[in-house]
Design a protein around this motif. Sequence first.
Motif, PDB file in Angstrom:
ATOM      1  N   ARG A   1      39.803  35.343  30.841  1.00 61.68           N
ATOM      2  CA  ARG A   1      39.430  36.417  29.924  1.00 61.68           C
ATOM      3  C   ARG A   1      37.965  36.833  30.061  1.00 61.68           C
ATOM      4  N   PRO A   2      37.006  35.910  30.174  1.00 62.19           N
ATOM      5  CA  PRO A   2      35.602  36.340  30.348  1.00 62.19           C
ATOM      6  C   PRO A   2      35.394  37.190  31.600  1.00 62.19           C
ATOM      7  N   ALA A   3      36.035  36.785  32.713  1.00 67.79           N
ATOM      8  CA  ALA A   3      35.903  37.562  33.949  1.00 67.79           C
ATOM      9  C   ALA A   3      36.513  38.953  33.787  1.00 67.79           C
ATOM     10  N   LEU A   4      37.636  39.040  33.063  1.00 64.10           N
ATOM     11  CA  LEU A   4      38.266  40.340  32.821  1.00 64.10           C
ATOM     12  C   LEU A   4      37.355  41.236  31.997  1.00 64.10           C
ATOM     13  N   TYR A   5      36.703  40.675  30.972  1.00 70.18           N
ATOM     14  CA  TYR A   5      35.789  41.456  30.152  1.00 70.18           C
ATOM     15  C   TYR A   5      34.591  41.935  30.970  1.00 70.18           C
ATOM     16  N   VAL A   6      34.056  41.046  31.792  1.00 72.38           N
ATOM     17  CA  VAL A   6      32.900  41.424  32.621  1.00 72.38           C
ATOM     18  C   VAL A   6      33.284  42.516  33.604  1.00 72.38           C
ATOM     19  N   TRP A   7      34.444  42.367  34.265  1.00 70.97           N
ATOM     20  CA  TRP A   7      34.892  43.359  35.247  1.00 70.97           C
ATOM     21  C   TRP A   7      35.122  44.719  34.581  1.00 70.97           C
ATOM     22  N   THR A   8      35.794  44.708  33.425  1.00 70.90           N
ATOM     23  CA  THR A   8      36.049  45.966  32.715  1.00 70.90           C
ATOM     24  C   THR A   8      34.744  46.618  32.283  1.00 70.90           C
ATOM     25  N   GLY A   9      33.832  45.814  31.732  1.00 71.74           N
ATOM     26  CA  GLY A   9      32.541  46.367  31.314  1.00 71.74           C
ATOM     27  C   GLY A   9      31.755  46.930  32.482  1.00 71.74           C
ATOM     28  N   LEU A  10      31.786  46.227  33.628  1.00 70.81           N
ATOM     29  CA  LEU A  10      31.065  46.699  34.809  1.00 70.81           C
ATOM     30  C   LEU A  10      31.632  48.022  35.303  1.00 70.81           C
ATOM     31  N   VAL A  11      32.964  48.105  35.406  1.00 70.71           N
ATOM     32  CA  VAL A  11      33.596  49.339  35.894  1.00 70.71           C
ATOM     33  C   VAL A  11      33.308  50.500  34.951  1.00 70.71           C
TER      34      VAL A  11
ATOM     35  N   TRP B   1      52.428  29.565  41.828  1.00 73.26           N
ATOM     36  CA  TRP B   1      51.095  29.450  41.199  1.00 73.26           C
ATOM     37  C   TRP B   1      50.092  30.346  41.920  1.00 73.26           C
ATOM     38  N   LEU B   2      50.073  30.292  43.262  1.00 69.41           N
ATOM     39  CA  LEU B   2      49.119  31.098  44.019  1.00 69.41           C
ATOM     40  C   LEU B   2      49.466  32.585  43.941  1.00 69.41           C
ATOM     41  N   ALA B   3      50.773  32.911  43.975  1.00 62.79           N
ATOM     42  CA  ALA B   3      51.179  34.313  43.879  1.00 62.79           C
ATOM     43  C   ALA B   3      50.740  34.912  42.544  1.00 62.79           C
ATOM     44  N   ALA B   4      50.911  34.139  41.471  1.00 58.80           N
ATOM     45  CA  ALA B   4      50.478  34.627  40.156  1.00 58.80           C
ATOM     46  C   ALA B   4      48.965  34.745  40.086  1.00 58.80           C
ATOM     47  N   LYS B   5      48.267  33.823  40.741  1.00 54.32           N
ATOM     48  CA  LYS B   5      46.809  33.856  40.768  1.00 54.32           C
ATOM     49  C   LYS B   5      46.282  35.110  41.470  1.00 54.32           C
ATOM     50  N   LEU B   6      46.976  35.554  42.517  1.00 58.39           N
ATOM     51  CA  LEU B   6      46.469  36.649  43.345  1.00 58.39           C
ATOM     52  C   LEU B   6      46.933  38.029  42.888  1.00 58.39           C
ATOM     53  N   ALA B   7      48.137  38.126  42.340  1.00 59.40           N
ATOM     54  CA  ALA B   7      48.738  39.443  42.096  1.00 59.40           C
ATOM     55  C   ALA B   7      47.938  40.280  41.100  1.00 59.40           C
ATOM     56  N   LEU B   8      47.697  39.734  39.910  1.00 55.90           N
ATOM     57  CA  LEU B   8      47.009  40.502  38.874  1.00 55.90           C
ATOM     58  C   LEU B   8      45.555  40.808  39.247  1.00 55.90           C
ATOM     59  N   PRO B   9      44.763  39.820  39.736  1.00 62.51           N
ATOM     60  CA  PRO B   9      43.400  40.157  40.170  1.00 62.51           C
ATOM     61  C   PRO B   9      43.367  41.204  41.271  1.00 62.51           C
ATOM     62  N   ALA B  10      44.326  41.138  42.206  1.00 61.31           N
ATOM     63  CA  ALA B  10      44.350  42.131  43.285  1.00 61.31           C
ATOM     64  C   ALA B  10      44.569  43.534  42.727  1.00 61.31           C
ATOM     65  N   ALA B  11      45.474  43.649  41.743  1.00 57.42           N
ATOM     66  CA  ALA B  11      45.724  44.958  41.139  1.00 57.42           C
ATOM     67  C   ALA B  11      44.496  45.472  40.397  1.00 57.42           C
ATOM     68  N   LEU B  12      43.847  44.594  39.629  1.00 51.14           N
ATOM     69  CA  LEU B  12      42.669  45.015  38.863  1.00 51.14           C
ATOM     70  C   LEU B  12      41.494  45.354  39.776  1.00 51.14           C
ATOM     71  N   VAL B  13      41.278  44.563  40.808  1.00 48.88           N
ATOM     72  CA  VAL B  13      40.191  44.830  41.755  1.00 48.88           C
ATOM     73  C   VAL B  13      40.428  46.141  42.481  1.00 48.88           C
TER      74      VAL B  13
END
Length: 318
Positions: free
Chosen positions: A23-33, A126-138
């Motif tokens: 959640r902190p990384a998501l907030y930082v990324w959203t705020g930065l964008v 586990w790895l697929a879930a780790k990568l899918a959402l960050p890849a979409a947001l990035v």
Amino acid sequence: MTLAATAPAAAPRQVRWLLRLHRPALYVWTGLVVTVAAALLWLRGPLTDASAAAWRQYNACRHPGSCLYDQDAILLYKDVYQYTTFIVLALPFLVAAWAGAALTGRDLESGTARLAWTQAVSPVRWLAAKLALPAALVTAGTTVLVLLHRLMWSAGEGRIDTAKTWHDIPTFFAGGPITVALALAGLLAGALAGLLLRRSLAGLVAAVTAVAGLWTAVRLALPHLWPSVTRVGDLSGVPSHSGITVDEGLVTATGARLPNPHCGTSGDCLARYDDAVGFYAEYHPVSHSWPLQLTATAVLLAVAALLTVAAFRLLHRR
């Protein structure tokens, strides 16, 4: 029946868990964008208009030293342009650093990954879930900023005397899909580094280093990714051209090419090349902008795909 009912619900639970964990990384990324997007919109509209008006005032002056023009508007446009361009170019490095440190490296270092694998979550899932959402947001966030940067740059083209050319390297990279592909490659390089090194700090350093290497490789290979245009002139100097320079020098009567001797106007210097008949310039004009962008993007996406395969194979072996 129970397995069939619980399997579809596992994916939403993993997504919620991932969002809660990062959640902190998501907030930082959203705020930065959002912040950079607002700065680019401000730059595209009021700042560009004010700077263009100031340049019109300056160019209308017969004696600029005694004329009044809005110098602050010109300088503000220049500063905000440089800062926003730098931030857009830094996105792949920030993504790689986070992925190497927090996405996989921290979980393996603390042992939480193995705990998750013992609770009905396979390592691959586990790895697929780790990568899918960050890849979409990035991808989404970087794409928005790249598009806004290009719109901002085009708004000042021809209106601001000090506006960057299309082939200015920071402008070229920040205003095209190369940066989006590089951010994705950075995410996957960070994930692989975390899996490989199993330490958050080591994964961070390795991921940032990998992105720096990719950026340098693309920068050096870029002029050679698409057939260039050649102009040949006389011995008065290199033919004038505008674009990404690939090579320039002397051409002989047989068509052979020699390195540019940089003689300037020295006749004695050119006399040493008695078989030279003129200078040539090999370059990419503005019409090559998109072919170069798309070719470099395709190369980086291929690298990202290879990093993905390497990450899953490494996890499978372990």
